[in-house]
Design a protein around this motif. Structure first.
Motif, PDB file in Angstrom:
ATOM      1  N   MET A 170      39.571  88.430  17.779  1.00 53.25           N
ATOM      2  CA  MET A 170      38.406  89.305  17.600  1.00 53.25           C
ATOM      3  C   MET A 170      38.689  90.707  18.132  1.00 53.25           C
ATOM      4  SD  MET A 170      35.231  86.778  18.588  1.00 53.25           S
ATOM      5  CE  MET A 170      34.027  88.101  18.390  1.00 53.25           C
ATOM      6  N   GLN A 171      39.343  90.776  19.295  1.00 50.74           N
ATOM      7  CA  GLN A 171      39.674  92.084  19.863  1.00 50.74           C
ATOM      8  C   GLN A 171      40.674  92.822  18.982  1.00 50.74           C
ATOM      9  OE1 GLN A 171      37.917  93.190  22.649  1.00 50.74           O
ATOM     10  NE2 GLN A 171      36.900  91.286  22.109  1.00 50.74           N
ATOM     11  N   ALA A 172      41.647  92.083  18.478  1.00 47.21           N
ATOM     12  CA  ALA A 172      42.656  92.707  17.615  1.00 47.21           C
ATOM     13  C   ALA A 172      42.035  93.172  16.298  1.00 47.21           C
ATOM     14  CB  ALA A 172      43.785  91.712  17.346  1.00 47.21           C
ATOM     15  N   TYR A 173      41.070  92.425  15.807  1.00 51.01           N
ATOM     16  CA  TYR A 173      40.421  92.784  14.536  1.00 51.01           C
ATOM     17  C   TYR A 173      39.710  94.129  14.640  1.00 51.01           C
ATOM     18  CZ  TYR A 173      37.137  92.660  10.649  1.00 51.01           C
ATOM     19  OH  TYR A 173      36.410  92.981   9.528  1.00 51.01           O
ATOM     20  N   PHE A 205      50.350  87.762  10.402  1.00 57.56           N
ATOM     21  CA  PHE A 205      51.429  87.497  11.360  1.00 57.56           C
ATOM     22  C   PHE A 205      50.889  87.444  12.782  1.00 57.56           C
ATOM     23  CE2 PHE A 205      54.291  89.340  14.521  1.00 57.56           C
ATOM     24  CZ  PHE A 205      55.326  88.420  14.488  1.00 57.56           C
ATOM     25  N   TRP A 206      50.021  88.404  13.122  1.00 52.99           N
ATOM     26  CA  TRP A 206      49.504  88.459  14.488  1.00 52.99           C
ATOM     27  C   TRP A 206      48.497  87.343  14.750  1.00 52.99           C
ATOM     28  CZ3 TRP A 206      52.091  90.725  18.000  1.00 52.99           C
ATOM     29  CH2 TRP A 206      52.862  91.850  17.701  1.00 52.99           C
ATOM     30  N   PRO A 213      50.876  85.996  25.821  1.00 55.75           N
ATOM     31  CA  PRO A 213      52.033  86.870  25.569  1.00 55.75           C
ATOM     32  C   PRO A 213      51.953  87.588  24.224  1.00 55.75           C
ATOM     33  CG  PRO A 213      52.753  84.789  26.498  1.00 55.75           C
ATOM     34  CD  PRO A 213      51.299  84.637  26.181  1.00 55.75           C
ATOM     35  N   ALA A 214      51.546  86.872  23.179  1.00 55.41           N
ATOM     36  CA  ALA A 214      51.457  87.491  21.855  1.00 55.41           C
ATOM     37  C   ALA A 214      50.389  88.579  21.835  1.00 55.41           C
ATOM     38  CB  ALA A 214      51.146  86.432  20.797  1.00 55.41           C
ATOM     39  N   TYR A 215      49.264  88.331  22.500  1.00 52.55           N
ATOM     40  CA  TYR A 215      48.196  89.335  22.524  1.00 52.55           C
ATOM     41  C   TYR A 215      48.640  90.580  23.288  1.00 52.55           C
ATOM     42  CZ  TYR A 215      43.733  91.600  23.438  1.00 52.55           C
ATOM     43  OH  TYR A 215      42.720  92.521  23.524  1.00 52.55           O
ATOM     44  N   LEU A 216      49.354  90.392  24.382  1.00 54.05           N
ATOM     45  CA  LEU A 216      49.841  91.539  25.152  1.00 54.05           C
ATOM     46  C   LEU A 216      50.834  92.364  24.338  1.00 54.05           C
ATOM     47  CD1 LEU A 216      50.303  89.932  28.688  1.00 54.05           C
ATOM     48  CD2 LEU A 216      48.458  91.430  27.907  1.00 54.05           C
ATOM     49  N   VAL A 217      51.682  91.684  23.580  1.00 54.05           N
ATOM     50  CA  VAL A 217      52.629  92.400  22.718  1.00 54.05           C
ATOM     51  C   VAL A 217      51.869  93.183  21.652  1.00 54.05           C
ATOM     52  CG1 VAL A 217      54.469  92.120  21.008  1.00 54.05           C
ATOM     53  CG2 VAL A 217      54.524  90.794  23.128  1.00 54.05           C
ATOM     54  N   TYR A 218      50.848  92.551  21.079  1.00 55.13           N
ATOM     55  CA  TYR A 218      50.043  93.231  20.055  1.00 55.13           C
ATOM     56  C   TYR A 218      49.398  94.486  20.630  1.00 55.13           C
ATOM     57  CZ  TYR A 218      46.333  94.221  16.743  1.00 55.13           C
ATOM     58  OH  TYR A 218      45.504  94.864  15.859  1.00 55.13           O
ATOM     59  N   ARG A 219      48.810  94.362  21.824  1.00 58.34           N
ATOM     60  CA  ARG A 219      48.150  95.515  22.446  1.00 58.34           C
ATOM     61  C   ARG A 219      49.155  96.618  22.759  1.00 58.34           C
ATOM     62  NH1 ARG A 219      43.052  96.338  21.805  1.00 58.34           N
ATOM     63  NH2 ARG A 219      43.046  97.558  23.730  1.00 58.34           N
ATOM     64  N   ALA A 220      50.349  96.220  23.168  1.00 60.63           N
ATOM     65  CA  ALA A 220      51.367  97.223  23.492  1.00 60.63           C
ATOM     66  C   ALA A 220      51.804  97.995  22.248  1.00 60.63           C
ATOM     67  CB  ALA A 220      52.568  96.541  24.140  1.00 60.63           C
ATOM     68  N   ARG A 221      51.781  97.335  21.107  1.00 63.86           N
ATOM     69  CA  ARG A 221      52.233  97.977  19.865  1.00 63.86           C
ATOM     70  C   ARG A 221      51.112  98.708  19.132  1.00 63.86           C
ATOM     71  NH1 ARG A 221      56.682  94.106  16.865  1.00 63.86           N
ATOM     72  NH2 ARG A 221      58.128  93.946  18.627  1.00 63.86           N
ATOM     73  N   HIS A 222      49.881  98.443  19.519  1.00 64.30           N
ATOM     74  CA  HIS A 222      48.767  99.093  18.835  1.00 64.30           C
ATOM     75  C   HIS A 222      47.862  99.789  19.845  1.00 64.30           C
ATOM     76  CE1 HIS A 222      50.150  95.895  16.099  1.00 64.30           C
ATOM     77  NE2 HIS A 222      49.812  96.726  15.140  1.00 64.30           N
TER      78      HIS A 222
END
Length: 251
Positions: A220-223, A231-232, A242-251
Motif C-alpha cells: 500500500m505504501q509503495a502504491y 516485480f516489487w 528487506p525488499a521494502y527497504l530496497v524499494y524505498r531506497a530506489r524510489h
C-alpha cells in the motif's frame, strides 16, 4: 494564476505524497482550463478565476472530501501495520517462552534419569522398595508418561520395571517423545509428553499473519508512489522488510 494556486494548496493542505501532488496538478489544470475558457468569453482574469473556483465547489467542502479520501486508506494502513507489529511481537514472545519452557523441561527430564540411575546404582537387581522409589520419581514429573528399566544389552520387552501414565494425543498440538540413558548396567528409558508441535504451530501462525499484514502495508505504501510494479509486489511478498527497504531506497 495566484488565486488558483492558493485555492488548490488550501484544499490539499497537510497532504503529501506522489498521489496528492498528481491530484493537485490535475485540479490546477482543470481550474486553469476553466478560467481560460471564461477569459475567451470576455471575462477578465480575476472574474474568470473567481467563477471557475466557485463552480468547482466550496473550498471547505472540497478540502473535507479530499481529506476523507486520503484519511480512510491511511487509517487502514496504520491499523494493518499495528496488527502486523502485534503479531510479530506475539510470535517473538511465544518463541522466548518456548525456549524457556524447553530449558525447564529438559532439566526436569535429566533430573528424572539421573535420580533413576542413583536408585539403580545399588546393583544388578531391583528391590520392591527401589521400584516404588522409581515410580515415585516418575510420577513427580508431570511430563513423564512412562518409565522403563531393564538391564543393559537386554531386550527392552524384558524390562524389570514398566511405569506408564495415560497419554492423550491432540493433533497439531502435542506428541509423545522418548529418551534413554545407561550406566552400563541399567538402561533407563522414558517417554514424555511434548508440546513442541503446539508451540511451533502457534509461533508460525503469528509470524505468517505478521508477514502477510506487513506485505499488505508495504505494498500500500509503495502504491502511493505510483511506481509500483508486479516485480516489487512479488519481492515484498516473498522477502518482506528487506525488499521494502530496497524499494524505498530506489524510489
Amino acid at each position: 494564476m495566484k488565486q488558483i494556486d492558493e485555492y488548490v494548496n488550501s484544499v490539499y493542505a497537510n497532504l503529501d505524497g506522489t498521489e496528492a501532488e498528481e491530484l493537485k496538478e490535475e485540479m490546477r489544470a482543470h481550474l486553469l482550463q476553466a478560467a481560460q475558457e471564461l477569459m475567451a468569453e470576455g471575462k477578465t482574469e480575476e472574474e474568470a478565476v473567481k467563477i471557475a473556483v466557485e463552480r468547482f465547489g466550496d473550498e471547505r467542502m472540497i478540502r473535507g472530501q479530499v481529506a476523507e479520501y486520503f484519511q480512510i486508506p491511511r487509517m487502514f494502513a496504520v491499523n494493518v501495520l499495528r496488527a502486523a507489529i502485534v503479531f510479530a511481537t506475539l510470535g517473538i514472545l511465544l518463541g522466548c517462552l518456548f525456549a524457556y519452557n524447553e530449558y525447564q523441561l529438559t532439566g526436569e527430564r535429566e533430573h528424572v534419569k539421573q535420580q533413576a540411575l542413583e536408585v539403580l546404582s545399588i546393583g544388578p537387581e531391583i528391590s520392591e522398595e527401589s521400584k516404588r522409589e522409581l515410580v515415585k520419581i516418575a510420577a513427580a514429573a508431570p511430563q513423564i508418561k512412562s518409565l522403563e528399566i531393564s538391564l543393559a544389552n537386554t531386550n527392552p520387552a524384558d524390562a524389570d520395571l514398566i511405569y506408564q501414565e495415560p497419554f492423550k494425543h491432540v493433533m497439531y498440538w502435542n506428541a509423545a517423545m522418548g529418551e534413554a540413558v545407561s550406566d552400563g548396567i541399567w538402561d533407563v528409558r522414558i517417554s514424555y509428553e511434548h508440546y513442541q508441535l503446539g508451540w511451533i504451530n502457534s509461533i508460525m501462525v503469528c509470524l505468517v499473519i505478521y508477514w502477510v499484514l506487513f506485505a499488505i502495508w508495504a505494498i500500500m505504501q509503495a502504491y502511493r508512489t505510483r511506481k509500483l510494479r508486479i516485480f516489487w509486489i512479488v519481492a515484498i511478498s516473498l522477502f518482506n522488510i528487506p525488499a521494502y527497504l530496497v524499494y524505498r531506497a530506489r524510489h
